[in-house]
Structures are given as C-alpha cells and as structure tokens.
Design an enzyme around this catalytic site. Structure first.
Site, PDB file in Angstrom:
ATOM      1  N   ARG A  48       0.838  -1.197   0.000  1.00  0.00           N
ATOM      2  CA  ARG A  48       0.000   0.000   0.000  1.00  0.00           C
ATOM      3  C   ARG A  48       0.877   1.253   0.000  1.00  0.00           C
ATOM      4  O   ARG A  48       0.480   2.315  -0.414  1.00  0.00           O
ATOM      5  CB  ARG A  48      -0.843  -0.035   1.272  1.00  0.00           C
ATOM      6  CG  ARG A  48      -2.145   0.691   1.165  1.00  0.00           C
ATOM      7  CD  ARG A  48      -2.974   0.485   2.386  1.00  0.00           C
ATOM      8  NE  ARG A  48      -2.116   0.147   3.539  1.00  0.00           N
ATOM      9  CZ  ARG A  48      -2.581  -0.307   4.684  1.00  0.00           C
ATOM     10  NH1 ARG A  48      -3.851  -0.507   4.829  1.00  0.00           N
ATOM     11  NH2 ARG A  48      -1.782  -0.574   5.698  1.00  0.00           N
ATOM     12  N   LYS A 145      -2.143 -19.016   6.836  1.00  0.00           N
ATOM     13  CA  LYS A 145      -3.096 -19.103   7.925  1.00  0.00           C
ATOM     14  C   LYS A 145      -3.265 -17.746   8.594  1.00  0.00           C
ATOM     15  O   LYS A 145      -2.388 -16.906   8.422  1.00  0.00           O
ATOM     16  CB  LYS A 145      -2.682 -20.174   8.925  1.00  0.00           C
ATOM     17  CG  LYS A 145      -1.385 -19.887   9.657  1.00  0.00           C
ATOM     18  CD  LYS A 145      -1.012 -21.057  10.514  1.00  0.00           C
ATOM     19  CE  LYS A 145      -1.628 -20.946  11.891  1.00  0.00           C
ATOM     20  NZ  LYS A 145      -0.676 -20.490  12.906  1.00  0.00           N
ATOM     21  N   HIS A 175       3.352 -24.331   7.594  1.00  0.00           N
ATOM     22  CA  HIS A 175       4.814 -24.325   7.425  1.00  0.00           C
ATOM     23  C   HIS A 175       5.493 -25.487   8.138  1.00  0.00           C
ATOM     24  O   HIS A 175       6.633 -25.834   7.823  1.00  0.00           O
ATOM     25  CB  HIS A 175       5.423 -22.970   7.823  1.00  0.00           C
ATOM     26  CG  HIS A 175       5.575 -22.763   9.300  1.00  0.00           C
ATOM     27  ND1 HIS A 175       4.571 -22.313  10.098  1.00  0.00           N
ATOM     28  CD2 HIS A 175       6.640 -22.962  10.127  1.00  0.00           C
ATOM     29  CE1 HIS A 175       5.002 -22.227  11.342  1.00  0.00           C
ATOM     30  NE2 HIS A 175       6.251 -22.626  11.392  1.00  0.00           N
ATOM     31  N   LYS A 179       9.186 -28.373   7.134  1.00  0.00           N
ATOM     32  CA  LYS A 179      10.380 -28.653   7.933  1.00  0.00           C
ATOM     33  C   LYS A 179      10.974 -29.996   7.493  1.00  0.00           C
ATOM     34  O   LYS A 179      10.248 -30.969   7.332  1.00  0.00           O
ATOM     35  CB  LYS A 179      10.033 -28.688   9.430  1.00  0.00           C
ATOM     36  CG  LYS A 179       9.634 -27.320   9.994  1.00  0.00           C
ATOM     37  CD  LYS A 179       9.312 -27.436  11.475  1.00  0.00           C
ATOM     38  CE  LYS A 179       8.660 -26.177  12.018  1.00  0.00           C
ATOM     39  NZ  LYS A 179       9.576 -25.144  12.448  1.00  0.00           N
ATOM     40  N   GLU A 213       7.062 -23.325  23.178  1.00  0.00           N
ATOM     41  CA  GLU A 213       7.831 -22.127  22.831  1.00  0.00           C
ATOM     42  C   GLU A 213       8.171 -21.386  24.117  1.00  0.00           C
ATOM     43  O   GLU A 213       7.349 -21.311  25.028  1.00  0.00           O
ATOM     44  CB  GLU A 213       7.001 -21.213  21.931  1.00  0.00           C
ATOM     45  CG  GLU A 213       6.669 -21.845  20.589  1.00  0.00           C
ATOM     46  CD  GLU A 213       5.815 -20.905  19.742  1.00  0.00           C
ATOM     47  OE1 GLU A 213       6.383 -20.109  18.996  1.00  0.00           O
ATOM     48  OE2 GLU A 213       4.590 -20.973  19.849  1.00  0.00           O
ATOM     49  N   HIS A 237      -0.800 -27.320  12.830  1.00  0.00           N
ATOM     50  CA  HIS A 237       0.522 -27.956  12.927  1.00  0.00           C
ATOM     51  C   HIS A 237       0.488 -29.322  13.632  1.00  0.00           C
ATOM     52  O   HIS A 237       1.007 -30.311  13.119  1.00  0.00           O
ATOM     53  CB  HIS A 237       1.498 -27.050  13.673  1.00  0.00           C
ATOM     54  CG  HIS A 237       1.613 -25.669  13.109  1.00  0.00           C
ATOM     55  ND1 HIS A 237       1.549 -25.405  11.764  1.00  0.00           N
ATOM     56  CD2 HIS A 237       1.783 -24.459  13.701  1.00  0.00           C
ATOM     57  CE1 HIS A 237       1.684 -24.104  11.556  1.00  0.00           C
ATOM     58  NE2 HIS A 237       1.821 -23.503  12.717  1.00  0.00           N
ATOM     59  N   LYS A 335       2.809 -21.316  24.802  1.00  0.00           N
ATOM     60  CA  LYS A 335       3.752 -20.187  24.781  1.00  0.00           C
ATOM     61  C   LYS A 335       4.339 -20.045  26.180  1.00  0.00           C
ATOM     62  O   LYS A 335       3.727 -20.482  27.159  1.00  0.00           O
ATOM     63  CB  LYS A 335       3.012 -18.884  24.459  1.00  0.00           C
ATOM     64  CG  LYS A 335       2.276 -18.892  23.140  1.00  0.00           C
ATOM     65  CD  LYS A 335       3.154 -18.438  22.018  1.00  0.00           C
ATOM     66  CE  LYS A 335       2.388 -18.361  20.717  1.00  0.00           C
ATOM     67  NZ  LYS A 335       3.234 -18.456  19.539  1.00  0.00           N
TER      68      LYS A 335
END
Ligand code: BG6
Length: 484
Positions: A48, A145, A175, A179, A213, A237, A335
């Site tokens: 943009r 996604k 994704h 891997k 994570e 995933h 997380k």
C-alpha cells in the site's frame, strides 16, 4: 548448485509485512542464490506504501541483513534485479491496474499469488485479479493461515477463493510440513522395513507430541487473542504431525495419495463429548514468571486487557482405527514454556519378560524421539550392555542417532521448500480442502465445549512446563511426559 529453469512471476501480497520480511523474502533470496529458481523470476511485492523501486530494494536489503546470517552483498547486487514493487490499495479494485501493467509484459508465465495478508482481504484480492483478467490456468494462489476460526468461516473463505481458482490451484500453507525433519517422518516410516512391523498398537504404547515455545505473544497479542493456542497451533501444525505419524502407507508420494491417507486419519479422530472434553483436554493461560532468568509479565499484562484466550493446550487424542486401537496420542503446545522444544516421541511397549535378573521395569522401553526444535534430530533409544568385566550383565540406555550426515550445509528454512514446491506445482506438502474441513470439525467440538466452560481455564507460571492439569492428563494413564 541447481539448474531450475522455471521462470515465473511471484506476486507477494502483504509484501511489506512481518512474515514477508522475516521468512518469505529470505527464502526467495536463498532459492535464487542456490539457483533453485531462475534469476529471471520476478518477485513482485505488493504494498500500500507508495514507494519507488530504489527505496524498496534498500528496505529489502536492510531486512535481509537483519534476518539472515549469510547475507552476501555481491549476490544481492544480482538478486535486486528480480525485485519489483507495485503500489496497490487492496480495497480499491482500480489500483490492480498497476499490477496488470507489470504482468502483461510476460503473459504466459506461471503466476504465483502469495497472499500473506489478513484473510479478510483474500476475497477482494481474488476478485480484483479476476476483474483485471490476471488469473489463468498457469496461476496459483497460496493462502497463509489463519484459515478461518471454525469450520463455517473456513468454508466461507474457501468458497470465495474457489470462485476464481480451482482447488488444484490453491496451496494452503502449513509451514510445519516444510520442515525437513517433518518430511523425514515419511522417509523414516516408508523407506525402512524395520519400522513396518512395529508401527502399530501391538508394539507402540503411546505417542507424545510437544510443541513448546519459550517466547510469549508480545506484539502479536491482538491477533493471537482472537485465535488462541487451539486454533493457532493444534488445529493445523499438531494435527498434521499426528497425520504423518498415524497414516497408512500411501500408494505413492504424489500429492493426492498422501492427502487421501491424511484425511482418513483425521476422520478417525474420536469425537469427544462433554465428559471427554472435561477429562481429556486442558486449556491454560500463562501468568507472570521468569524466562531465561528474566522476570516476564503474564498474558493479560501483555495485552493490558482481560481475556479468556488459552496460551496452552494439552489433549489426549484417540484414533479409532485398527492400527491405533488403544494407543493414545498426547499432544500439548504452549507459549512461555520452560524451553523451546518441539518433539515427537514414539514410546514403544516394554519387553514382555526380562532374562537379565532385574525386573523388566528397570529396562527402559525403546523410544523413537523425533526433535524438530531447537535442533533437528532423530534418536532411537535402545538398551545396551555396559562395557567391561563388571559382575553380571549391566544394562544402560544408549541413543542411536539417525542424523543427516550433511551437517555443514546451510539448513534450509521450511518456507524455502514450500515456496519451491508452489513454483514447481507440487502440492504434496499443502493441505487439501477436505483435510482442513475435517480438522475444523474435530476442533469445533472442543471450542464449543470450552465456550460453555466444560473445561475451565487453568493458569501456569511463565517459564514452567505448563499447568499441573497437563501432567495429570497423562499421569492418570500411568504415563509421563518426556520432560528431562
Ligand atoms: C505459527 C504460529 O504458525 O507457528 C505462531 O502462528 C508460532 O504462534 C509459530 O509461534 C511457531 O513456528 P515454529 O516454526 O517457530 O515452531
């Protein structure tokens, strides 16, 4: 060095967004540098922002320096010739004329439309491309996604895209499938006779999948808060990982053979009623704690508002088919966990009888540990004799490492594999419509029950292994997570 002569126009919508700079542009840079894509392939960033080519090239250069370890100035001087920028306001159909002028130069080229934008724009982009006659049989569209929030919104989204692109032109990215170690699951399972007789409920006790994570959600709070861990990680995933572990041998490596088998697994996921959801699912949110020695705020403090979005999920999944009868799959993802660690553990059963004098429980059952992160590896845990002349036969557990011998090579990112596959028209690692639908059907039941508070939200301290309820979920079956 590779010699792929496929010349295409790669059109990157959302080309000045975070994913584009962090993952997509570095992947294109490496593909071009390693000659997987032709130097004539044009990388057309749609933005943009009304900036010129020189400014755009400088921006890409700075971001590449920031995000890749092996930036090569000499190569960039060639690569920059592949970079174009087209100014488009996605809300204004007329501005797509700017893209038409660029694309019309090579009308017969394959066109890869990579939609790295909010899904709210997917329909508008497709409609405008169609309006300006920029979609041909050589066009493909890549969807990032989130692919919906539930089955209904996914179907709505899809219907809009299917008005302009055929199903075999649509590449839905997960994704994780790009891997290397994830693809290695197929190699391991289907090119080694060793595993064939063992890969079933006669020999496997259970399977664990952890994607943990250490980071929190920080500046992605608003996006994340709308989705939560179940939609962000499990629905895509982790369910895809289960499919690769659980699927039957496909008749070939061809896209639809693999996808046919995956969808069968998804259809075999046992549907859960409220009682199951109460007992077999855990959702939790992190509260303040410490990560890598530093104190860190809780999820609510991160976003500065109240929220009932989960940042951690653990589920016992049962697959109702012959192969996996009574073999639970325990999965969890969160997380702000103790450490970044993603792994799949195939836990084999114990030996039926010990001849070594000690009882069989002191002989560790074999396990295959497939680690995706932080370092990719595959290890088979076996029992072995302790060397030497000590009394009797002493046993110890040893690791048989099945790591790739090419350690010195730069490790390619998942996005390199996936982008290359889209360019080459290979859809094997992308999700077909019915796969995503099945995954949503199963997750929708849980989302619905959670909305009715069937399984109340738990808390866990940032930097921990998650809530105690997640330990319980596996402990009540007399098993334990593979946390060391
Ligand atoms: C993304 C999620 O799909 O995957 C993120 O939206 C998550 O929330 C990321 O952090 C994890 O990817 P990886 O490859 O770092 O495990």
């Amino acid at each position: 060095m590779n010699t792929n002569s496929n010349i295409s126009d790669f059109i990157l919508f959302g080309g000045h967004g975070d994913l584009a700079f962090r993952k997509l542009m570095p992947a294109l840079y490496h593909l071009s540098k390693d000659k997987y894509i032709s130097a004539e392939t044009r990388i057309i960033t749609i933005s943009r922002r009304d900036i010129g080519t020189i400014e755009h090239i400088e921006l890409v250069r700075n971001k590449l320096i920031e995000y890749i370890a092996d930036f090569d100035e000499v190569f960039f001087n060639t690569f920059k010739n592949q970079l174009l920028i087209v100014n488009i306001d996605l809300n204004k159909k007329e501005t797509f004329n700017n893209l038409k002028k660029v694309l019309d130069k090579y009308k017969n080229r394959d066109r890869i439309n990579y939609l790295s934008t909010s899904p709210n724009f997917f329909a508008q982009i497709c409609e405008s491309l169609d309006y300006w006659k920029l979609i041909s049989s050589n066009s493909r569209v890549v969807l990032e996604k989130p692919l919906g929030r539930d089955l209904k919104s996914f179907q709505d989204l899809n219907e809009k895209v299917l008005k302009y692109f055929k199903e075999d032109q649509i590449y839905r990215i997960d994704h994780y499938l790009g891997k290397d170690t994830v693809q290695n699951i197929l190699a391991l399972r289907f090119s080694n006779i060793l595993f064939l007789p063992l890969w079933n409920s006669h020999h496997i006790d259970h399977v664990q999948i952890t994607v943990a994570e250490s980071v929190g959600v920080e500046n992605r709070w608003d996006y994340y808060n709308e989705y939560g861990a179940l939609r962000d990680m499990i629905q895509n995933h982790l369910m895809q990982l289960i499919c690769l572990i659980a699927m039957e041998p496909p008749c070939s490596i061809e896209a639809n053979s693999i996808r046919d088998e995956k969808v069968k697994v998804l259809r075999s996921f046992r549907k859960m009623n409220d009682t199951d959801i109460k007992e077999k699912t855990v959702r939790a949110q992190y509260i303040e704690g410490s990560s890598q020695g530093e104190s860190v705020p809780g999820y609510i403090q991160n976003g500065l508002k109240q929220s009932d979005t989960e940042t951690f999920v653990a589920i016992r999944v049962d697959i109702d088919n012959w192969r996996w009868n009574n073999v639970p799959f325990y999965i969890r993802s969160g997380k702000r966990m103790q450490k970044r660690n993603s792994e799949i553990v195939i836990q084999f059963k114990s030996i039926p009888h010990s001849i070594f004098g000690m009882d069989e429980s002191s002989i560790n059952a074999n396990k295959l540990v497939i680690t995706l992160q932080p370092n990719e590896s595959i290890e088979l845990k076996l029992m072995n004799k302790v060397p030497g002349l000590s009394d009797g036969m002493k046993l110890q557990q040893v690791d048989l490492e099945l790591n790739s011998p090419h350690k010195k090579q730069r490790k390619s990112d998942a996005y390199e594999r996936l982008i290359l596959d889209v360019i080459n028209g290979n859809a094997t690692l992308f999700m077909r419509l019915d796969e995503v639908e099945e995954a949503w059907k199963w997750t929708d039941t849980i989302l619905d029950a959670w909305k009715r508070d069937v399984s109340p939200m738990k808390k866990y301290t940032a930097g921990s292994y998650g809530p105690s309820a997640a330990i319980q979920i596996i402990a009540k079956d007399s098993r334990a997570w593979n946390d060391e």
